[in-house]
Design a protein around this motif. Sequence first.
Motif, PDB file in Angstrom:
ATOM      1  N   VAL A  39       0.864  -1.184   0.000  1.00 44.11           N
ATOM      2  CA  VAL A  39       0.000   0.000   0.000  1.00 44.11           C
ATOM      3  C   VAL A  39       0.900   1.233   0.000  1.00 44.11           C
ATOM      4  N   CYS A  40       0.875   2.006  -1.072  1.00 44.81           N
ATOM      5  CA  CYS A  40       1.586   3.286  -1.109  1.00 44.81           C
ATOM      6  C   CYS A  40       0.556   4.375  -0.843  1.00 44.81           C
ATOM      7  N   ALA A  41       0.743   5.148   0.210  1.00 46.95           N
ATOM      8  CA  ALA A  41      -0.248   6.157   0.601  1.00 46.95           C
ATOM      9  C   ALA A  41       0.449   7.243   1.402  1.00 46.95           C
ATOM     10  N   SER A  42      -0.250   8.355   1.622  1.00 42.18           N
ATOM     11  CA  SER A  42       0.311   9.356   2.528  1.00 42.18           C
ATOM     12  C   SER A  42       0.124   8.882   3.974  1.00 42.18           C
ATOM     13  N   GLU A  43      -1.042   8.271   4.231  1.00 40.94           N
ATOM     14  CA  GLU A  43      -1.259   7.572   5.502  1.00 40.94           C
ATOM     15  C   GLU A  43      -1.889   6.230   5.161  1.00 40.94           C
ATOM     16  N   ALA A  44      -1.190   5.172   5.443  1.00 39.54           N
ATOM     17  CA  ALA A  44      -1.567   3.868   4.881  1.00 39.54           C
ATOM     18  C   ALA A  44      -2.397   3.001   5.819  1.00 39.54           C
ATOM     19  N   ALA A  45      -2.509   3.373   7.085  1.00 35.92           N
ATOM     20  CA  ALA A  45      -3.027   2.437   8.099  1.00 35.92           C
ATOM     21  C   ALA A  45      -4.406   1.868   7.753  1.00 35.92           C
ATOM     22  N   ALA A  46      -5.363   2.738   7.400  1.00 30.05           N
ATOM     23  CA  ALA A  46      -6.737   2.268   7.179  1.00 30.05           C
ATOM     24  C   ALA A  46      -6.805   1.301   5.998  1.00 30.05           C
ATOM     25  N   VAL A  47      -6.137   1.667   4.906  1.00 34.37           N
ATOM     26  CA  VAL A  47      -6.152   0.815   3.717  1.00 34.37           C
ATOM     27  C   VAL A  47      -5.408  -0.485   3.993  1.00 34.37           C
ATOM     28  N   THR A  62       3.521  -1.297   3.980  1.00 35.09           N
ATOM     29  CA  THR A  62       3.054   0.071   3.784  1.00 35.09           C
ATOM     30  C   THR A  62       4.235   0.977   3.449  1.00 35.09           C
ATOM     31  N   VAL A  63       4.029   1.780   2.422  1.00 36.75           N
ATOM     32  CA  VAL A  63       5.011   2.783   1.999  1.00 36.75           C
ATOM     33  C   VAL A  63       4.335   4.128   2.175  1.00 36.75           C
ATOM     34  N   GLU A  64       4.840   4.940   3.101  1.00 35.41           N
ATOM     35  CA  GLU A  64       4.193   6.227   3.341  1.00 35.41           C
ATOM     36  C   GLU A  64       5.078   7.379   2.899  1.00 35.41           C
ATOM     37  N   HIS A  65       4.469   8.282   2.110  1.00 29.24           N
ATOM     38  CA  HIS A  65       5.178   9.473   1.631  1.00 29.24           C
ATOM     39  C   HIS A  65       4.083  10.455   1.215  1.00 29.24           C
ATOM     40  N   PRO A  66       4.264  11.748   1.490  1.00 30.64           N
ATOM     41  CA  PRO A  66       3.196  12.703   1.143  1.00 30.64           C
ATOM     42  C   PRO A  66       2.800  12.666  -0.333  1.00 30.64           C
ATOM     43  N   ILE A  67       3.746  12.333  -1.215  1.00 30.67           N
ATOM     44  CA  ILE A  67       3.422  12.353  -2.650  1.00 30.67           C
ATOM     45  C   ILE A  67       2.383  11.275  -3.006  1.00 30.67           C
ATOM     46  N   HIS A  68       2.265  10.262  -2.142  1.00 29.26           N
ATOM     47  CA  HIS A  68       1.308   9.189  -2.444  1.00 29.26           C
ATOM     48  C   HIS A  68      -0.118   9.529  -2.002  1.00 29.26           C
ATOM     49  N   ALA A  69      -0.375  10.784  -1.688  1.00 24.16           N
ATOM     50  CA  ALA A  69      -1.746  11.217  -1.426  1.00 24.16           C
ATOM     51  C   ALA A  69      -2.598  11.035  -2.674  1.00 24.16           C
ATOM     52  N   ALA A  73       1.662   7.339 -11.062  1.00 28.90           N
ATOM     53  CA  ALA A  73       2.458   6.185 -11.493  1.00 28.90           C
ATOM     54  C   ALA A  73       3.952   6.466 -11.367  1.00 28.90           C
ATOM     55  N   ALA A  74       4.341   7.676 -11.738  1.00 27.25           N
ATOM     56  CA  ALA A  74       5.771   8.003 -11.730  1.00 27.25           C
ATOM     57  C   ALA A  74       6.339   7.974 -10.309  1.00 27.25           C
ATOM     58  N   ALA A  75       5.473   8.167  -9.295  1.00 19.51           N
ATOM     59  CA  ALA A  75       5.932   8.159  -7.904  1.00 19.51           C
ATOM     60  C   ALA A  75       5.852   6.754  -7.303  1.00 19.51           C
ATOM     61  N   ILE A  76       4.818   6.004  -7.668  1.00 21.73           N
ATOM     62  CA  ILE A  76       4.631   4.676  -7.065  1.00 21.73           C
ATOM     63  C   ILE A  76       5.583   3.652  -7.685  1.00 21.73           C
ATOM     64  N   ARG A 181       2.856  16.331 -11.006  1.00 25.02           N
ATOM     65  CA  ARG A 181       2.060  16.878  -9.896  1.00 25.02           C
ATOM     66  C   ARG A 181       0.572  16.666 -10.148  1.00 25.02           C
ATOM     67  N   PHE A 182      -0.120  16.261  -9.094  1.00 25.62           N
ATOM     68  CA  PHE A 182      -1.572  16.127  -9.166  1.00 25.62           C
ATOM     69  C   PHE A 182      -2.196  17.513  -9.089  1.00 25.62           C
ATOM     70  N   ILE A 183      -3.116  17.831  -9.982  1.00 23.75           N
ATOM     71  CA  ILE A 183      -3.779  19.140  -9.951  1.00 23.75           C
ATOM     72  C   ILE A 183      -5.209  19.015  -9.436  1.00 23.75           C
ATOM     73  N   SER A 184      -5.993  18.158 -10.076  1.00 27.09           N
ATOM     74  CA  SER A 184      -7.394  18.068  -9.648  1.00 27.09           C
ATOM     75  C   SER A 184      -8.023  16.777 -10.152  1.00 27.09           C
ATOM     76  N   SER A 185      -9.165  16.485  -9.552  1.00 27.14           N
ATOM     77  CA  SER A 185      -9.913  15.312  -9.967  1.00 27.14           C
ATOM     78  C   SER A 185     -11.382  15.682  -9.971  1.00 27.14           C
ATOM     79  N   SER A 186     -12.095  15.183 -10.993  1.00 26.78           N
ATOM     80  CA  SER A 186     -13.508  15.548 -11.114  1.00 26.78           C
ATOM     81  C   SER A 186     -14.397  14.424 -10.620  1.00 26.78           C
ATOM     82  N   ALA A 187     -13.785  13.449  -9.925  1.00 28.20           N
ATOM     83  CA  ALA A 187     -14.550  12.264  -9.534  1.00 28.20           C
ATOM     84  C   ALA A 187     -15.878  12.663  -8.915  1.00 28.20           C
TER      85      ALA A 187
END
Lengths: 313, 252
Positions: A39-47, A62-69, A73-76, A181-187
Amino acid sequence: MSAAILIVAEHDGSTLAAGTAKCVACAATVAQAEITVVVCASEAAAVARQAADLQGVHRVLTVEHPIHAHPLAAAIAPQVAALAGPYTHVFGPSSTFGKDLMPRIAALLDTAQVSDIMAVEGPYRFRRPIYAGNAIVTVEVPEDMKVVGTVRTASFPAAGTGGTARIEKVGAPAEPPTHTRFISSSAAKSDRPDLQTAARVISGGRALGSAEAFQMLYRLADKLGAAVGASRAAVDAGYAPNELQVGQTGKIIAPELYVAIGISGAIQHLTGIKDARTIVAINKDPQAPIFEVADLGLVGDLFEIVPQIEKLL
Amino acid sequence: MMKRIVVGIKRVVDYNVRIRVKPDGSGVVLDGVKMSVNPFDEIALEEAIRIKERGLAEEVVVASVGPADCQAQLRTCLAMGADRALHVHSDTPTEPLTTARILLKLIEREQPFLVLLGKQAIDDDNGQTGQMLAALWQRPQATFASKIALADGKAQVTREVDAGLETLEVDLPAVVTADLRLNEPRYVKLPEIMKAKKKPLETLSAESLGITPRVHLRAVRVLAPPQRQKGMRVENAAELVAALKEKGLLAS
């Protein structure tokens, strides 16, 4: 010989995506597989807890780093590549997340990728669709090579829950790049079932003729507790948003019930619904190719038929 | 240095051809079948040409790895508006990783600020080459693009993802792969086809670029997919609902 399989978890920061449980089910069909989920995440515990709960998972990293918020793909990819050493296989779902990420991992590991695994014939032998599912190829990977693969999630059931895998923090083995860099998501948040995992799907095509007419399908779907899908033609015409597209280049789904309304059934669409248990087609044109795959076909005007069905439910 | 875009294209069985699997399981029937530029690659090329037409690029170079016949598709690309073509000759199909390694060599030579490819080829449906190229090049990737905006050495790319649309910003140079709704490719007119015959098309080999193609995956057999049983017709909405109820498909 046993297999050590690393699965890259897909999640939104709080919830593990259903595709990950399907990757676990696929990995479990490899003989003597020991399954690890990363699990790559900024905070991985719940997942990580949700991943550890899946039947068949031995270990969660668990791999934690702010960029994994956000799932870049380029970061993971460099994190997973750095962890991949002891594993014989690295799997991810064939969602847009996995399709984006896994080839980048494969290239970093200098290995080939098997895309859209639909069946495991052996630890190094897999079946996958080509030509929009109009042919199925069995491919063999040399046993001295790491297997990187995406799992065609519609081909596998989800692994059950109740597992007791241990969770290990591994920090961040690689320093992620800063060039992306992540800019936005329309989900769009929807109360409807998720198209990829729904038991029932109501899907509309070009014959709907407008975004307003498409609303009729949402009403029918809500009565049935169904998700809404669309053909490419309907999305191209702006009747439905892109995330509803079903087919070769959209989502591949396997619901219990698929109702195709005003969809002619181009081969690229049919490849997305082949695994549906029951296909219903409603179309004005009795020659439409959708009727060749439909279990139940009704020839007629959808603008009359859909309101009638709605009343009968 | 010239502001250049490299576009990768693949010669594939035409989108409209109904594929037939050979009875001996050795592959699909390709003899006499219409071949075309992979539709997603055509969209990638159209985007490159539009970027050039907006004055944001000076040259569009189209590249393909494949048999001699793929020069026909490269000519089509030149007719669409590419300035120059690179053909890396290979009589056997190359796996995506090999294609990516070859494209990387071309990129090192051409020094583009942007590389565009289709998100997948409609023959193998692998969807790997762009991402692999970005990894080997150690540059950003933005896959499944439905919109590309270029400014200040960066690209903002809107991507079609499962949840909807996502926008990424990447530093250039970068690899972007095209999705269906990025644009609608132009039709090629006859005068352009004539003009394209005079545009430069250079043929290279993988070996001359220092690449030895590797084959990792072995196709054991190719089979036709299982056919669905032909279903039945119902006459009206009431019959349909009754049939669904009988199958237990309406119970929640």
